[in-house]
Design a protein around this motif. Structure first.
Motif, mmCIF file in Angstrom:
data_model
loop_
_atom_site.group_PDB
_atom_site.id
_atom_site.type_symbol
_atom_site.label_atom_id
_atom_site.label_comp_id
_atom_site.label_asym_id
_atom_site.label_seq_id
_atom_site.Cartn_x
_atom_site.Cartn_y
_atom_site.Cartn_z
ATOM 1 N N ILE A 116 0.826 -1.204 0.000
ATOM 2 C CA ILE A 116 0.000 0.000 0.000
ATOM 3 C C ILE A 116 0.859 1.251 0.000
ATOM 4 O O ILE A 116 1.993 1.249 0.471
ATOM 5 N N THR A 117 0.290 2.323 -0.542
ATOM 6 C CA THR A 117 1.027 3.577 -0.629
ATOM 7 C C THR A 117 0.395 4.695 0.172
ATOM 8 O O THR A 117 0.904 5.798 0.170
ATOM 9 N N GLY A 118 -0.726 4.435 0.823
ATOM 10 C CA GLY A 118 -1.371 5.490 1.591
ATOM 11 C C GLY A 118 -2.307 4.941 2.643
ATOM 12 O O GLY A 118 -2.735 3.788 2.577
ATOM 13 N N LEU A 119 -2.609 5.769 3.613
ATOM 14 C CA LEU A 119 -3.532 5.435 4.681
ATOM 15 C C LEU A 119 -4.665 6.458 4.666
ATOM 16 O O LEU A 119 -4.454 7.578 4.220
ATOM 17 N N PRO A 120 -5.829 6.092 5.140
ATOM 18 C CA PRO A 120 -6.223 4.806 5.684
ATOM 19 C C PRO A 120 -6.415 3.763 4.585
ATOM 20 O O PRO A 120 -6.604 4.092 3.414
ATOM 21 N N TYR A 121 -6.377 2.524 5.003
ATOM 22 C CA TYR A 121 -6.515 1.397 4.083
ATOM 23 C C TYR A 121 -7.201 0.288 4.860
ATOM 24 O O TYR A 121 -6.840 0.017 6.007
ATOM 25 N N SER A 122 -8.201 -0.330 4.250
ATOM 26 C CA SER A 122 -8.927 -1.416 4.912
ATOM 27 C C SER A 122 -9.010 -2.620 3.994
ATOM 28 O O SER A 122 -9.092 -2.479 2.774
ATOM 29 N N VAL A 123 -8.989 -3.783 4.602
ATOM 30 C CA VAL A 123 -9.067 -5.053 3.889
ATOM 31 C C VAL A 123 -10.110 -5.909 4.580
ATOM 32 O O VAL A 123 -10.172 -5.935 5.812
ATOM 33 N N MET A 124 -10.921 -6.601 3.817
ATOM 34 C CA MET A 124 -11.834 -7.588 4.396
ATOM 35 C C MET A 124 -11.288 -8.956 4.061
ATOM 36 O O MET A 124 -10.928 -9.220 2.910
ATOM 37 N N ILE A 125 -11.177 -9.788 5.096
ATOM 38 C CA ILE A 125 -10.719 -11.160 4.884
ATOM 39 C C ILE A 125 -11.859 -12.106 5.247
ATOM 40 O O ILE A 125 -12.674 -11.812 6.127
ATOM 41 N N ASP A 126 -11.902 -13.226 4.558
ATOM 42 C CA ASP A 126 -12.976 -14.194 4.790
ATOM 43 C C ASP A 126 -12.604 -15.125 5.944
ATOM 44 O O ASP A 126 -11.566 -14.963 6.584
ATOM 45 N N GLY A 127 -13.451 -16.097 6.194
ATOM 46 C CA GLY A 127 -13.246 -17.031 7.294
ATOM 47 C C GLY A 127 -11.982 -17.852 7.176
ATOM 48 O O GLY A 127 -11.476 -18.386 8.162
ATOM 49 N N GLU A 128 -11.443 -17.957 5.963
ATOM 50 C CA GLU A 128 -10.200 -18.699 5.742
ATOM 51 C C GLU A 128 -8.992 -17.770 5.660
ATOM 52 O O GLU A 128 -7.942 -18.156 5.173
ATOM 53 N N ARG A 129 -9.181 -16.524 6.093
ATOM 54 C CA ARG A 129 -8.133 -15.498 6.145
ATOM 55 C C ARG A 129 -7.587 -15.099 4.778
ATOM 56 O O ARG A 129 -6.446 -14.699 4.639
ATOM 57 N N ARG A 130 -8.435 -15.231 3.751
ATOM 58 C CA ARG A 130 -8.068 -14.770 2.407
ATOM 59 C C ARG A 130 -8.667 -13.390 2.175
ATOM 60 O O ARG A 130 -9.821 -13.148 2.516
ATOM 61 N N GLN A 131 -7.892 -12.513 1.567
ATOM 62 C CA GLN A 131 -8.383 -11.175 1.261
ATOM 63 C C GLN A 131 -9.443 -11.273 0.176
ATOM 64 O O GLN A 131 -9.213 -11.860 -0.878
#
Length: 156
Positions: A116-131
């Motif tokens: 990533i090159t900037g903030l804020p930044y959010s990611v959603m991961i599933d139950g298997e911890r995959r983005q």
């Protein structure tokens, strides 16, 4: 060489960040960093909110954490700040929100936010911890809905 206008803008941004920080900092100077993670099995996804204490939009997200947690429920939110500045904020965290600690921050940032090159930044991961979704702006309830729909499409 950067102009005096650039440095003036940076100074104004740092003042704004300081004002936001002062607005949510308690007199004690310590953050309440303990949260009870959601353990009822209902939350399958986790939103990772990356930020830092010098980032004014990140501080605004933190001020809005109760509304974000409500919009994210039953999913979890993990606040992952890349510096230790979050410790100075007095926070009352909803049950589905937790704050990542020291080594955990480094591991999570390396795995989900290394480019990533900037903030804020959010990611959603599933139950298997995959983005399954990402958001490169300040997080809102609408952004959470969009991330959920992206994850749902990706799961099919």
């Amino acid at each position: 060489m950067r102009s005096k206008y650039y440095y003036g803008r940076m100074f104004r941004l740092s003042i704004i960040a300081a004002i936001f920080a002062a607005a949510i900092t308690s007199g004690s100077g310590h953050a309440e960093t303990q949260a009870t993670p959601a353990n009822n099995g209902a939350a399958h996804r986790t939103i990772l909110m990356f930020g830092a204490s010098w980032c004014a939009p990140c501080i605004a997200e933190l001020r809005n954490i109760v509304a974000l947690a409500s919009g994210a429920s039953p999913d979890r939110i993990m606040v992952v700040w890349t510096d230790r500045g979050i410790r100075r904020y007095k926070l009352t965290l909803p049950g589905n929100v937790e704050i990542a600690s020291g080594e955990e921050v480094q591991q999570i940032a390396h795995q989900y936010a290394s480019g990533i090159t900037g903030l804020p930044y959010s990611v959603m991961i599933d139950g298997e911890r995959r983005q399954c979704a990402e958001w490169r702006f300040g997080l809102t309830a609408e952004a959470i809905r969009q991330m959920r729909s992206t994850c749902a499409v990706g799961a099919n």
